[in-house]
Design a protein around this motif. Structure first.
Motif, PDB file in Angstrom:
ATOM      1  N   PHE A  71       8.969 127.539  97.667  1.00  0.00           N
ATOM      2  CA  PHE A  71       9.601 126.539  98.775  1.00  0.00           C
ATOM      3  C   PHE A  71       9.839 127.347 100.086  1.00  0.00           C
ATOM      4  CE2 PHE A  71      10.690 122.802 100.907  1.00  0.00           C
ATOM      5  CZ  PHE A  71      12.121 122.986 101.446  1.00  0.00           C
ATOM      6  N   THR A  72      10.948 128.434  99.793  1.00  0.00           N
ATOM      7  CA  THR A  72      11.473 129.141 100.600  1.00  0.00           C
ATOM      8  C   THR A  72      10.470 129.906 101.203  1.00  0.00           C
ATOM      9  OG1 THR A  72      13.049 129.561  99.037  1.00  0.00           O
ATOM     10  CG2 THR A  72      13.305 130.589 101.087  1.00  0.00           C
ATOM     11  N   LEU A  73       9.368 130.642 100.571  1.00  0.00           N
ATOM     12  CA  LEU A  73       8.267 131.531 101.107  1.00  0.00           C
ATOM     13  C   LEU A  73       7.460 130.807 101.983  1.00  0.00           C
ATOM     14  CD1 LEU A  73       7.443 134.199 100.632  1.00  0.00           C
ATOM     15  CD2 LEU A  73       5.735 133.603  99.002  1.00  0.00           C
ATOM     16  N   PHE A  74       7.266 129.515 101.645  1.00  0.00           N
ATOM     17  CA  PHE A  74       6.224 128.807 102.364  1.00  0.00           C
ATOM     18  C   PHE A  74       6.643 127.791 103.279  1.00  0.00           C
ATOM     19  CE2 PHE A  74       2.323 130.675 100.766  1.00  0.00           C
ATOM     20  CZ  PHE A  74       2.466 130.847  99.251  1.00  0.00           C
ATOM     21  N   TYR A  75       7.924 127.643 103.179  1.00  0.00           N
ATOM     22  CA  TYR A  75       8.664 126.507 104.235  1.00  0.00           C
ATOM     23  C   TYR A  75       9.667 126.980 104.794  1.00  0.00           C
ATOM     24  CZ  TYR A  75       5.431 123.039 102.033  1.00  0.00           C
ATOM     25  OH  TYR A  75       4.190 122.585 101.603  1.00  0.00           O
ATOM     26  N   VAL A  76      10.507 127.415 104.382  1.00  0.00           N
ATOM     27  CA  VAL A  76      12.022 128.029 104.905  1.00  0.00           C
ATOM     28  C   VAL A  76      11.783 129.052 105.808  1.00  0.00           C
ATOM     29  CG1 VAL A  76      14.438 128.409 104.540  1.00  0.00           C
ATOM     30  CG2 VAL A  76      13.164 126.921 103.185  1.00  0.00           C
TER      31      VAL A  76
END
Lengths: 258, 267
Positions: B18-23
């Motif tokens: 999630f962090t890699l692709f969104y945040v």
């Protein structure tokens, strides 16, 4: 409510339903040759003589199934982790996830493009798989669903010596089977209908999944186009017919819960 | 101690992804929107945003997007509320009808596009394209809101209505004093969802109108998409950050209303 009023009401609602369905009926009618001669010729072309469409269909089906499976599994594990173990920062992470859930894709599209370019993944289908598997919707929703399960079941199981995997597989998953199915369906439908990501991340029209390819393709024959439209419609419709209760109840419950 | 580690270990894959692709992309977006330069980027503050607001196409896109939201969101909420209320009166066959109303949301756009082009092809190049888009949006998403409203309406105990009738309340009175307070929280949710779905309607506009559609349906996402080809990162980032900002503030406002309403009803 008098009988006459009730009848009018029913007629109104049923005609609304007919208006809602009419585009699909129209498309079915067009696919059989709208010029007057009722023929299966277009179906023959799409299914038997030109294999390109079917190849795309099966590949898109595989892609959507993989995305849906990945998202469901990952969300299940993550929601269990969020709910069961007291970790600091869970609320913050959940808030951020909720925010990203409602944002349109364009906000993260460009940097995703740059990132995937950097990872050399751009023209493959990994670009469609990865961001969608990590979509926050599933984790957030399942966390809320898990809040309705009493902790005692899990505690009793761990007291009896069950490890994490056993607790997850034997206790939690059977209890939330219906929401899991709903999540799988929603994820499948979302990825079956995705349009922005293939157009931005994939550069060759050949590798587009079915949802985009149908619009980009240069097909003059209206009937063949209708048959392809029907082809695109089939998996979703079948899933919907079979699982319509899960869909309807799942979505209704998700918001009636609060 | 071991329990916590297991928890972290289980949650880490999702959080990482999630962090890699969104945040991280969102943070990169914010950085790009306040900096400028090819190769080496320097901080320029709000210059990009000022330049954006002087861009004619951006203003057109903004105007169209707001016009679309302002017309479609209240319409769909009112229509679906009315239909949910009507459905409640004939609860016997409501399941089938609800399912039918919900179906358009699942239909792939690819299947609809051909149909719309055949029937309304000539309108798509004129200002009536906006009307077509509105109709498409209403058709597609009203079932979703009907579902949510209906589920909430079912939760109201009918003893309330019986009491009200015994006390001589009119139809409008019953609606105002019983139904409305109950569904008030759900209206906020529905508004957020309607806005979210309205932004998703860009897909229809894109597939029907192409990259440069008619003036009346040129939305924010068209603007972003077109500048993609120019690699004009500043404009895209500024526009996207603006979108992010709009969404954040809309959600905060609705959440604020919700909290105020809760506090008022508790007093």
């Amino acid at each position: 409510m008098s009988r006459k009023d009730s009848v009018f009401l029913k007629i109104f609602l049923i005609s609304l339903a007919i208006i809602v369905i009419s585009p699909i009926v129209h498309m079915i009618w067009m696919s059989f040759g709208a010029e007057g001669d009722f023929s299966f010729q277009a179906y023959y072309r799409v299914f038997l003589t030109e294999p390109g469409y079917l190849v795309k269909f099966w590949r898109s089906l595989l892609l959507s199934t993989l995305i849906a499976l990945g998202q469901t599994l990952l969300s299940c594990i993550t929601a269990f982790a969020f709910k069961n173990y007291k970790m600091r920062g869970t609320k913050v992470i959940l808030c951020i996830m909720v925010l990203f859930m409602i944002l349109p894709i364009q906000v993260t599209l460009l940097p995703n493009y740059l990132l995937l370019n950097y990872l050399n993944l751009l023209n493959t289908w990994w670009t469609l798989l990865l961001p969608n598997i990590f979509a926050p919707f599933g984790a957030v929703w399942l966390t809320f669903i898990l809040m309705t399960i009493p902790k005692e079941y899990i505690e009793a199981a761990s007291l009896d010596g069950a490890g994490v995997v056993t607790v997850l597989c034997r206790i939690v998953v059977p209890m939330i089977k219906a929401p899991l199915v709903t999540l799988f369906l929603i994820s499948f439908v979302d990825s079956w209908n995705m349009v922005e990501q293939p157009i931005t991340f994939l550069q060759e029209a050949r590798s587009y999944p079915l949802s985009v390819f149908l619009v980009i393709m240069n097909e003059q024959n209206v009937t063949t186009q209708s048959v392809c439209g029907m082809l695109c419609l089939i998996p979703v419709t079948l899933l919907f017919f079979y699982y319509h209760e899960e869909f309807v109840d799942g979505i209704a419950d998700a918001f009636a819960l609060h | 101690m071991r329990k916590k580690l297991t928890g972290y270990a289980l949650a880490v894959p999702m959080i990482l992804g999630f962090t890699l692709f969104y945040v991280i992309p969102a943070c990169i977006m914010v950085w790009y929107s306040i900096s400028f330069g090819i190769g080496k980027r320097e901080y320029v503050g709000l210059d990009n945003f000022m330049e954006l607001f002087e861009n004619e196409m951006f203003l057109l896109a903004l105007k169209n997007t707001f016009r679309f939201l302002a017309i479609c969101v209240p319409t769909i909420i009112i229509i679906s509320l009315v239909i949910a209320l009507l459905l409640q009166k004939i609860s016997k066959h409501s399941m089938v009808l609800k399912t039918v109303y919900f179906y358009p949301m699942l239909m792939p756009i690819a299947s609809i596009v051909l149909l719309v082009r055949t029937i309304w092809g000539e309108h798509l190049q004129s200002t009536k394209a906006f009307v077509v888009l509105c109709l498409l949006y209403l058709w597609k998403f009203f079932g979703y809101h009907v579902l949510i409203f209906f589920a909430r309406l079912q939760m109201i105990p009918c003893t309330y209505y019986d009491c009200a009738e015994l006390n001589g309340a009119s139809g409008w009175g019953k609606f105002r004093y019983i139904t409305l307070p109950f569904i008030f929280p759900v209206i906020g949710f529905n508004v957020v969802l309607a806005i979210m779905n309205a932004f998703k309607c860009y897909r229809e506009a894109f597939l029907l109108g192409g990259e440069y559609p008619d003036e009346s349906i040129y939305l924010l996402q068209h603007f972003i998409n077109n500048h993609f080809q120019n690699l004009n990162y500043q404009r895209i980032s500024a526009a996207a950050v603006l979108m992010l900002f709009i969404f954040c503030s809309a959600s905060l406002i609705i959440w604020g209303f919700y909290k105020i309403a809760r506090r008022m009803s508790n007093e």
